[in-house]
Scaffold this motif. Structure first.
Motif, PDB file in Angstrom:
ATOM      1  N   PHE A 151       0.891  -1.402   0.020  1.00 26.77           N
ATOM      2  CA  PHE A 151      -0.025   0.132   0.025  1.00 26.77           C
ATOM      3  C   PHE A 151       1.024   1.179   0.071  1.00 26.77           C
ATOM      4  O   PHE A 151       1.646   1.319   0.900  1.00 26.77           O
ATOM      5  N   LEU A 152       0.534   2.256  -0.854  1.00 27.20           N
ATOM      6  CA  LEU A 152       1.304   3.578  -0.882  1.00 27.20           C
ATOM      7  C   LEU A 152       0.249   4.547  -1.601  1.00 27.20           C
ATOM      8  O   LEU A 152      -0.762   4.332  -1.983  1.00 27.20           O
ATOM      9  N   GLU A 153       1.066   5.740  -1.292  1.00 26.84           N
ATOM     10  CA  GLU A 153       0.351   7.001  -1.620  1.00 26.84           C
ATOM     11  C   GLU A 153       1.618   7.779  -2.272  1.00 26.84           C
ATOM     12  O   GLU A 153       2.868   7.708  -1.805  1.00 26.84           O
ATOM     13  N   SER A 154       1.299   8.360  -3.637  1.00 24.01           N
ATOM     14  CA  SER A 154       2.250   8.984  -4.203  1.00 24.01           C
ATOM     15  C   SER A 154       1.565  10.025  -5.065  1.00 24.01           C
ATOM     16  O   SER A 154       0.992   9.596  -6.053  1.00 24.01           O
ATOM     17  N   PRO A 155       2.107  11.311  -5.148  1.00 25.46           N
ATOM     18  CA  PRO A 155       2.910  11.752  -4.058  1.00 25.46           C
ATOM     19  C   PRO A 155       2.206  11.961  -2.687  1.00 25.46           C
ATOM     20  O   PRO A 155       1.396  11.748  -2.497  1.00 25.46           O
ATOM     21  N   THR A 156       3.287  11.807  -1.684  1.00 26.22           N
ATOM     22  CA  THR A 156       2.546  11.631  -0.467  1.00 26.22           C
ATOM     23  C   THR A 156       2.305  13.016   0.405  1.00 26.22           C
ATOM     24  O   THR A 156       2.550  13.908   0.173  1.00 26.22           O
ATOM     25  N   ASN A 157       1.487  12.954   1.391  1.00 24.14           N
ATOM     26  CA  ASN A 157       0.867  14.046   2.297  1.00 24.14           C
ATOM     27  C   ASN A 157       1.786  14.102   3.547  1.00 24.14           C
ATOM     28  O   ASN A 157       1.530  13.096   4.384  1.00 24.14           O
ATOM     29  N   PRO A 158       2.276  15.286   3.760  1.00 24.50           N
ATOM     30  CA  PRO A 158       2.268  16.291   3.192  1.00 24.50           C
ATOM     31  C   PRO A 158       3.425  16.752   2.305  1.00 24.50           C
ATOM     32  O   PRO A 158       3.619  17.744   1.667  1.00 24.50           O
ATOM     33  N   THR A 159       4.449  15.704   2.482  1.00 23.91           N
ATOM     34  CA  THR A 159       5.732  16.459   1.898  1.00 23.91           C
ATOM     35  C   THR A 159       6.195  15.802   0.575  1.00 23.91           C
ATOM     36  O   THR A 159       7.403  16.067  -0.165  1.00 23.91           O
ATOM     37  N   ILE A 285       9.344  21.888  -1.727  1.00 25.26           N
ATOM     38  CA  ILE A 285       9.217  20.626  -2.678  1.00 25.26           C
ATOM     39  C   ILE A 285       8.049  21.007  -3.386  1.00 25.26           C
ATOM     40  O   ILE A 285       6.724  21.135  -3.011  1.00 25.26           O
ATOM     41  N   TYR A 286       8.147  20.738  -4.482  1.00 30.53           N
ATOM     42  CA  TYR A 286       7.236  20.651  -5.500  1.00 30.53           C
ATOM     43  C   TYR A 286       7.336  19.800  -6.668  1.00 30.53           C
ATOM     44  O   TYR A 286       8.478  19.645  -7.366  1.00 30.53           O
ATOM     45  N   PRO A 287       6.588  18.706  -7.019  1.00 25.51           N
ATOM     46  CA  PRO A 287       6.593  17.648  -8.090  1.00 25.51           C
ATOM     47  C   PRO A 287       6.733  18.197  -9.402  1.00 25.51           C
ATOM     48  O   PRO A 287       7.530  17.275 -10.274  1.00 25.51           O
ATOM     49  N   GLY A 288       6.502  19.536  -9.770  1.00 27.06           N
ATOM     50  CA  GLY A 288       6.964  20.096 -11.145  1.00 27.06           C
ATOM     51  C   GLY A 288       8.211  20.739 -11.238  1.00 27.06           C
ATOM     52  O   GLY A 288       8.622  21.234 -12.293  1.00 27.06           O
ATOM     53  N   ALA A 295      12.668  13.789  -9.403  1.00 26.37           N
ATOM     54  CA  ALA A 295      12.435  14.286 -10.467  1.00 26.37           C
ATOM     55  C   ALA A 295      12.224  13.275 -11.521  1.00 26.37           C
ATOM     56  O   ALA A 295      11.447  13.223 -12.414  1.00 26.37           O
ATOM     57  N   ASP A 296      13.424  12.103 -11.234  1.00 28.47           N
ATOM     58  CA  ASP A 296      13.351  11.270 -12.342  1.00 28.47           C
ATOM     59  C   ASP A 296      12.222  10.260 -12.440  1.00 28.47           C
ATOM     60  O   ASP A 296      11.638  10.044 -13.788  1.00 28.47           O
ATOM     61  N   ILE A 297      11.629  10.007 -11.284  1.00 25.27           N
ATOM     62  CA  ILE A 297      10.474   8.985 -11.400  1.00 25.27           C
ATOM     63  C   ILE A 297       9.442   9.745 -11.587  1.00 25.27           C
ATOM     64  O   ILE A 297       8.458   9.338 -12.273  1.00 25.27           O
ATOM     65  N   ILE A 298       9.225  11.011 -11.269  1.00 23.34           N
ATOM     66  CA  ILE A 298       8.053  11.968 -11.607  1.00 23.34           C
ATOM     67  C   ILE A 298       7.803  11.961 -13.218  1.00 23.34           C
ATOM     68  O   ILE A 298       6.776  11.822 -13.802  1.00 23.34           O
ATOM     69  N   ALA A 299       9.191  12.205 -13.947  1.00 19.21           N
ATOM     70  CA  ALA A 299       9.119  12.297 -15.424  1.00 19.21           C
ATOM     71  C   ALA A 299       8.543  10.644 -15.906  1.00 19.21           C
ATOM     72  O   ALA A 299       7.895  10.820 -16.892  1.00 19.21           O
ATOM     73  N   LYS A 300       8.983   9.850 -15.089  1.00 19.14           N
ATOM     74  CA  LYS A 300       8.514   8.141 -15.602  1.00 19.14           C
ATOM     75  C   LYS A 300       6.928   7.957 -15.506  1.00 19.14           C
ATOM     76  O   LYS A 300       6.349   7.523 -16.466  1.00 19.14           O
ATOM     77  N   GLN A 301       6.562   8.596 -14.329  1.00 20.89           N
ATOM     78  CA  GLN A 301       5.207   8.006 -14.017  1.00 20.89           C
ATOM     79  C   GLN A 301       4.029   9.277 -13.990  1.00 20.89           C
ATOM     80  O   GLN A 301       2.827   8.721 -13.788  1.00 20.89           O
ATOM     81  N   MET A 302       4.331  10.439 -14.199  1.00 20.81           N
ATOM     82  CA  MET A 302       3.256  11.380 -13.765  1.00 20.81           C
ATOM     83  C   MET A 302       3.102  12.345 -14.986  1.00 20.81           C
ATOM     84  O   MET A 302       4.348  12.403 -15.763  1.00 20.81           O
ATOM     85  N   GLY A 304       1.907  15.415 -15.008  1.00 17.05           N
ATOM     86  CA  GLY A 304       1.688  16.897 -14.518  1.00 17.05           C
ATOM     87  C   GLY A 304       2.350  16.951 -13.096  1.00 17.05           C
ATOM     88  O   GLY A 304       2.550  15.974 -12.546  1.00 17.05           O
ATOM     89  N   GLY A 305       2.498  18.299 -12.610  1.00 25.76           N
ATOM     90  CA  GLY A 305       3.123  18.317 -11.441  1.00 25.76           C
ATOM     91  C   GLY A 305       2.157  18.300 -10.218  1.00 25.76           C
ATOM     92  O   GLY A 305       1.795  17.032  -9.913  1.00 25.76           O
ATOM     93  N   SER A 306       1.534  19.132  -9.589  1.00 26.81           N
ATOM     94  CA  SER A 306       0.664  18.955  -8.278  1.00 26.81           C
ATOM     95  C   SER A 306       0.054  20.407  -8.231  1.00 26.81           C
ATOM     96  O   SER A 306       0.507  21.140  -8.536  1.00 26.81           O
ATOM     97  N   THR A 307      -1.094  20.222  -7.665  1.00 30.02           N
ATOM     98  CA  THR A 307      -1.962  21.095  -6.977  1.00 30.02           C
ATOM     99  C   THR A 307      -1.533  21.536  -5.712  1.00 30.02           C
ATOM    100  O   THR A 307      -2.046  22.842  -5.243  1.00 30.02           O
ATOM    101  N   LEU A 308      -0.633  20.893  -5.198  1.00 30.27           N
ATOM    102  CA  LEU A 308      -0.050  21.103  -3.817  1.00 30.27           C
ATOM    103  C   LEU A 308       1.454  21.452  -3.947  1.00 30.27           C
ATOM    104  O   LEU A 308       2.123  20.905  -4.576  1.00 30.27           O
ATOM    105  N   LEU A 309       1.820  22.164  -2.718  1.00 21.82           N
ATOM    106  CA  LEU A 309       3.258  22.207  -2.566  1.00 21.82           C
ATOM    107  C   LEU A 309       3.466  22.259  -1.130  1.00 21.82           C
ATOM    108  O   LEU A 309       2.757  22.499  -0.271  1.00 21.82           O
ATOM    109  N   CYS A 310       4.690  21.928  -0.874  1.00 24.68           N
ATOM    110  CA  CYS A 310       5.092  21.683   0.641  1.00 24.68           C
ATOM    111  C   CYS A 310       6.454  22.896   0.787  1.00 24.68           C
ATOM    112  O   CYS A 310       7.228  22.716  -0.026  1.00 24.68           O
ATOM    113  N   PHE A 311       6.453  23.430   1.938  1.00 24.92           N
ATOM    114  CA  PHE A 311       7.713  24.309   2.002  1.00 24.92           C
ATOM    115  C   PHE A 311       8.113  24.505   3.257  1.00 24.92           C
ATOM    116  O   PHE A 311       7.318  23.928   4.428  1.00 24.92           O
ATOM    117  N   GLU A 312       9.263  24.674   3.736  1.00 25.22           N
ATOM    118  CA  GLU A 312       9.947  24.691   5.266  1.00 25.22           C
ATOM    119  C   GLU A 312      10.162  26.034   5.438  1.00 25.22           C
ATOM    120  O   GLU A 312      11.138  26.883   4.680  1.00 25.22           O
TER     121      GLU A 312
END
Ligand SMILES: Cc1ncc(COP(=O)(O)O)c(C=O)c1O
Length: 392
Positions: A151-159, A285-288, A295-302, A304-312
């Motif tokens: 079981f997995l979630e990708s991209p994960t909540n929240p990071t 952190i933004y998948p786009g 970034a390499d896996i994102i290019a392989k399986q997604m 588009g980027g995301s409607t969400l972003l995470c920052f510190e």
């Protein structure tokens, strides 16, 4: 013909059932049950000799439309609409395990999903191993002869960590386990887990699918075979069915999914780039973005980027709270995927039940902030963040 429709067309017309009145908009069938023309007809229905409806806990016309539309979008053979995303996650996991089985799950899961695999399943004799899902070697090392579910979630909540879905699916297939993917953050538009080899996809339809903050919903999608063998009876007899009113609301919401997600994603990309240049921000952190760690896996399986972003925030919790409190358009809320931009401080809200150690493992600190971008004007949102940062 409808199979060749592109997503935006499927989301407006897919699965529509019209009553004899020929209504334009999908009808709401708010009924608990159905009547039969004769005793023989009732008997035949219960024997499964005709396809009509029996009872709304099993299925009903408005829910059917929603399920069929979701199947068309996802490329799934069958689905079941549920009362919430968590009803969908719990059903997808629990309907296929028995005492003595083992689950391997990514540790970066939404808190309630973690509760299902880490706390609830073991009470019924199903053990669970949580892994850092970013490295396929961790999944492989955790597999046991009795592993039944991954079981997995990708991209994960929240990071917004990203997991190699095809890689995990390959490992699951080697041992005959089933991979469930919670695709909420990717949306059905940007990632197709079934095409990547996953066996089951789950959504909280509460998020982008409604997209306007109105109702809860969830859906489990898979092959006809998996649903018949695992979910069909569980669904009928444990009662997580979606309300037909919510199915109708979600049918209307899903019509505009591509328009909303396109706008939300382009805004998220612009805000991510803006924040990356700000002195008060330690990390974005933004998948786009090219600097996303996977970034390499994102290019392989997604796609588009995301409607969400995470920052510190450099100033930790104090700075994060000050920023959130100073925003005028963006609202503080734990929800996401909404037309309204929503900001969350995960350490004190969505992920507060995790231990300090578990939060640290997931990269959630006092300064971590999650932003779900809405459909407001991009420049207004940039101006709002800008004025809030100036006040720090
Ligand atoms: C990734 C993920 N999965 C599942 C859920 C649960 O969805 P619901 O709130 O519709 O039960 C959420 C809710 O935030 C989520 O973010």
């Amino acid at each position: 013909m409808s199979k060749n429709w592109r997503p935006a067309t499927k989301l407006v017309h897919g699965g529509t059932l019209r009553s004899p009145y020929g209504e334009t908009s999908e009808a709401i069938f708010l009924t608990q049950g159905f009547v039969y023309e004769s005793s023989e007809a009732a008997e035949a229905r219960f024997k499964g000799e005709n396809d009509g409806y029996i009872y709304a806990r099993y299925g009903s016309p408005t829910n059917d439309m929603f399920e069929k539309r979701m199947c068309m979008l996802e490329g799934a053979e069958d689905s079941r609409a549920m009362a919430s995303g968590m009803a969908a996650v719990a059903a997808a996991v629990l309907c296929q395990v028995k005492a003595g089985d083992h689950i391997v799950a990514a540790r970066a899961l939404f808190g309630s999903c973690r509760y299902v695999v880490e706390t609830l399943a073991p009470r019924y004799g199903v053990e669970c191993t949580l892994v850092d899902g970013r490295d396929l070697a961790n999944w492989e090392a955790a597999i046991r002869p009795n592993t039944k579910v991954m079981f997995l979630e990708s991209p994960t909540n929240p990071t917004l960590e990203v997991i190699d879905v095809a890689g995990v699916a390959k490992l699951a297939n080697q041992i005959g386990a089933k991979l469930i993917v919670d695709n909420v953050f990717a949306t059905p538009l940007f990632q197709k887990p079934l095409e990547l080899g996953a066996h089951v996809v789950v959504y909280s339809a509460t998020k982008h699918i409604d997209g306007q903050g109105r109702c809860l919903g969830g859906v489990v999608l898979s092959s006809k075979e998996w649903i018949n063998e695992n979910l069909h009876d569980y669904f009928r007899h444990t009662g997580p069915a979606m309300s037909p009113f919510n199915a109708w609301t979600l049918l209307k919401g899903i019509e505009t999914l591509p328009l909303r997600v396109k706008q939300q994603t382009s805004t998220a990309a612009a805000i991510a780039d803006f924040l990356a240049e700000q002195g008060a921000i330690a990390k974005v952190i933004y998948p786009g973005r090219a600097d996303h760690p996977q970034a390499d896996i994102i290019a392989k399986q997604m796609t588009g980027g995301s409607t969400l972003l995470c920052f510190e925030m450099k100033g930790g919790k104090e700075a994060a709270f000050k920023l959130q409190n100073a925003l005028e358009i963006i609202k503080i809320s734990n929800n996401l995927g909404d037309a309204k931009s929503l900001i969350t401080h995960p350490a004190t809200t969505t992920h507060k039940n995790l231990s300090d150690e578990a939060r640290a493992e997931l990269g959630i600190s006092g300064g971590t902030v999650r932003l779900s971008c809405g459909i407001e004007d991009t420049q207004d949102l940039l101006d709002d963040i800008s004025q809030a940062l100036k006040g720090l």
